[in-house]
Design a protein around this motif. Structure first.
Motif, short mmCIF file in Angstrom:
data_model
loop_
_atom_site.label_atom_id
_atom_site.label_comp_id
_atom_site.label_asym_id
_atom_site.label_seq_id
_atom_site.Cartn_x
_atom_site.Cartn_y
_atom_site.Cartn_z
N ASN A 1 20.15 17.58 -19.98
CA ASN A 1 18.71 17.31 -20.11
C ASN A 1 18.35 15.86 -19.81
O ASN A 1 17.37 15.33 -20.34
CB ASN A 1 18.23 17.67 -21.52
CG ASN A 1 18.19 19.17 -21.71
OD1 ASN A 1 17.85 19.91 -20.77
ND2 ASN A 1 18.59 19.64 -22.87
N THR A 2 19.12 15.24 -18.94
CA THR A 2 18.85 13.81 -18.66
C THR A 2 17.41 13.58 -18.19
O THR A 2 16.72 12.68 -18.68
CB THR A 2 19.87 13.22 -17.67
OG1 THR A 2 19.55 11.86 -17.46
CG2 THR A 2 19.95 13.95 -16.33
N ASN B 1 14.80 14.18 -20.98
CA ASN B 1 14.78 13.18 -22.03
C ASN B 1 14.36 11.79 -21.54
O ASN B 1 13.97 10.93 -22.34
CB ASN B 1 16.14 13.13 -22.75
CG ASN B 1 16.33 14.38 -23.61
OD1 ASN B 1 15.36 14.93 -24.14
ND2 ASN B 1 17.56 14.84 -23.74
N SER C 1 19.67 8.93 -21.93
CA SER C 1 18.41 9.45 -22.48
C SER C 1 18.68 10.44 -23.62
O SER C 1 18.00 10.40 -24.65
CB SER C 1 17.56 10.08 -21.37
OG SER C 1 18.25 11.14 -20.73
N THR C 2 19.69 11.29 -23.44
CA THR C 2 20.00 12.24 -24.53
C THR C 2 20.68 11.52 -25.69
O THR C 2 20.48 11.89 -26.86
CB THR C 2 20.88 13.39 -23.97
OG1 THR C 2 20.13 14.03 -22.94
CG2 THR C 2 21.25 14.39 -25.05
N THR D 1 17.78 10.24 -27.83
CA THR D 1 17.15 11.24 -28.71
C THR D 1 18.09 11.60 -29.86
O THR D 1 17.66 11.85 -30.98
CB THR D 1 16.79 12.55 -27.97
OG1 THR D 1 17.97 13.08 -27.38
CG2 THR D 1 15.77 12.34 -26.89
N THR D 2 19.39 11.59 -29.56
CA THR D 2 20.38 11.95 -30.59
C THR D 2 20.40 10.90 -31.70
O THR D 2 20.39 11.24 -32.90
CB THR D 2 21.77 12.08 -29.94
OG1 THR D 2 21.69 13.06 -28.91
CG2 THR D 2 22.83 12.47 -30.94
#
Ligand SMILES: Cc1cc2nc3c(=O)[nH]c(=O)nc-3n(C[C@H](O)[C@H](O)[C@H](O)COP(=O)(O)OP(=O)(O)OC[C@H]3O[C@@H](n4cnc5c(N)ncnc54)[C@H](O)[C@@H]3O)c2cc1C
Length: 410
Positions: free
Chosen positions: A113-114, A117, A383-384, A387-388
């Protein structure tokens, strides 16, 4: 909550940006400006389907051939061999056949999901133009080298990753300037690239500051532990106290966390680029040569040739003959390109032996989180990771299963 993020590379900047969106009071600290280290001059590829661990079965037999050529794709500086040997042994062990599927799944989870995100961050910073979803292409000169990458294809195929083999005609229609020596291509149509990785980090960091984040320029010299909790950092300007500390200091992270008594086998895989302005190239998408191991990316400041792995530690000066060698290899790929003004660069890829980063809480050290070791794919994974890290601090379920990235897995 007050959160300190150490390191304003792409990983720290994405993490700080997502933390700020969650309403935290965030301080992003770097000893230099944002994006000045590995996130500056990389090849910029965003590879959602990237799931091939660096080490794999058969790797050992290829290494001597690579090492024979001092300007070949892999170099170990003679004085550094003893230091890096334990890491190399772990690297080879990580690539055993039985480990590969699990590592591929974990790489894919982080990368898939780069684009999605990055989207809210680049929209907020109004720099969507920096990200393009053009596809990326790997090119092969011989049937043998195409066949040699079967294992990689299979790993992607098993994970339903969109890939298409192009014959010579289709390949040269897509990239007319490519040398006719290249006979095959593999197109990953939903991949893409950042047209200027450095400007992307700068734009995200500027927006972070505009939105109320604190961007500070200090060198962090240690981590503060009080009453069994990580509660801040020491800087040249004094102590900074916070509820959470995120270590995202790229290749320098292992040194920073060693003060907590935590040892992580993080090694710098030094890479180089040569960026050519005025090349006359009309290349529209990144092209990697499977044989030469060079990545050509049409950046906004010129045609960038990036690659090579050099083991020489964090302190040895760059050997720019390696960047010059990239130009020679590039001429073999694109015989007609003009050699305009050339800039050279070296960066430290923060790499762990199993090709996965460390993401998540530091065991036994409440208050701290780690986000480093993204190796060859940190632009893609940042990017992920952002979010993590924000999910963990804010008490939400993280978007990926964190077990494979545990700091204590070594
Ligand atoms: C040649 C090359 C090509 C590449 N191509 C790609 C690609 O095509 N696609 C892709 O996804 N990835 C690519 N990469 C990998 C990618 O560039 C890295 O994985 C990524 O940039 C790592 O980001 P980072 O934020 O972890 O580290 P960095 O960008 O190195 O940031 C770490 C930051 O921490 C700061 N810091 C360190 N110690 C301290 C301290 N004590 N106090 C304060 N600040 C500190 C540093 O100043 C630095 O700004 C490539 C890398 C190279 C070298």
């Amino acid at each position: 909550m007050k959160v300190i993020v150490v390191g304003a590379g792409i990983v720290g900047t994405c993490s700080a940006s997502y933390l700020l969106r969650d309403g935290h009071d965030v301080v992003l600290i770097d000893s230099q400006g944002p994006g000045e280290c590995c996130s500056k001059g990389n090849a910029g590829a965003l590879s959602p389907g990237s799931c091939i661990p660096l080490s794999g079965p058969g790797m050992l037999s290829k290494i001597p051939g690579w090492l024979i050529d001092p300007l070949g794709p892999l170099r170990i500086r003679p004085g550094y061999l003893a230091s890096v040997l334990p890491w190399l042994i772990r690297f080879v062990i990580a690539g055993r056949a039985g480990n590969i599927a699990g590592l591929a799944d974990a790489l894919l989870a982080l990368h898939t999901n780069t684009f999605e995100n990055y989207e809210p961050l680049v929209a907020n910073a109004n720099c969507q133009d920096l990200i393009r979803r053009t596809g990326t292409l790997t090119v092969y000169k011989t049937d043998g080298s195409l066949a040699g990458s079967q294992r990689e294809w299979r790993l992607r195929e098993e994970r339903q990753i969109l890939q298409r083999v192009l014959g010579s005609g289709e390949l040269h229609d897509l990239v007319p300037e490519l040398s006719t020596d290249y006979k095959h291509g593999v197109l990953l149509a939903d991949h893409g690239f950042v047209t200027n990785p450095y400007r992307l980090v700068c734009r995200l960091a500027e927006q972070f500051a505009r939105d109320g984040g604190h961007l500070e320029r200090y060198r962090v010299t240690g981590i503060i532990v009080r009453d069994g909790r990580v509660s801040g950092v020491h800087t040249a300007a004094g102590e900074l106290i916070a509820d959470r500390v995120v270590i995202a200091a790229g290749a320098w992270s292992a040194k920073l966390i060693s003060g907590l008594g935590i040892r992580v086998p993080l090694e710098s895989q030094r890479g180089y680029h040569a960026t050519v302005q005025g090349s006359g190239s009309t290349l529209a998408l990144p092209v990697a040569s499977a044989e030469a191991k060079v990545y050509a990316t049409p950046m906004e400041d010129g045609l960038r040739f990036a690659g090579t792995v050099e083991f020489a530690g964090l302190d040895a000066p760059p050997d720019f003959r390696r960047a010059e060698a990239l130009i020679q290899l590039a001429k073999d790929m694109f015989p007609a390109f003009a050699l305009g003004k050339v800039s050279q660069w070296m960066g430290h890829r923060p790499t762990l032996p199993d090709s996965l980063p460390v993401i998540g809480p530091a065991p036994g050290h409440p208050g701290s989180l780690f986000a480093f070791g993204h190796g060859h794919l940190g632009m893609t994974g940042a990017s992920t990771t952002g979010t993590t890290i924000a999910s963990l601090v804010s008490g939400r379920q993280p978007p990926i299963n964190l077990v494979p990235y545990r700091p204590d897995r070594f």
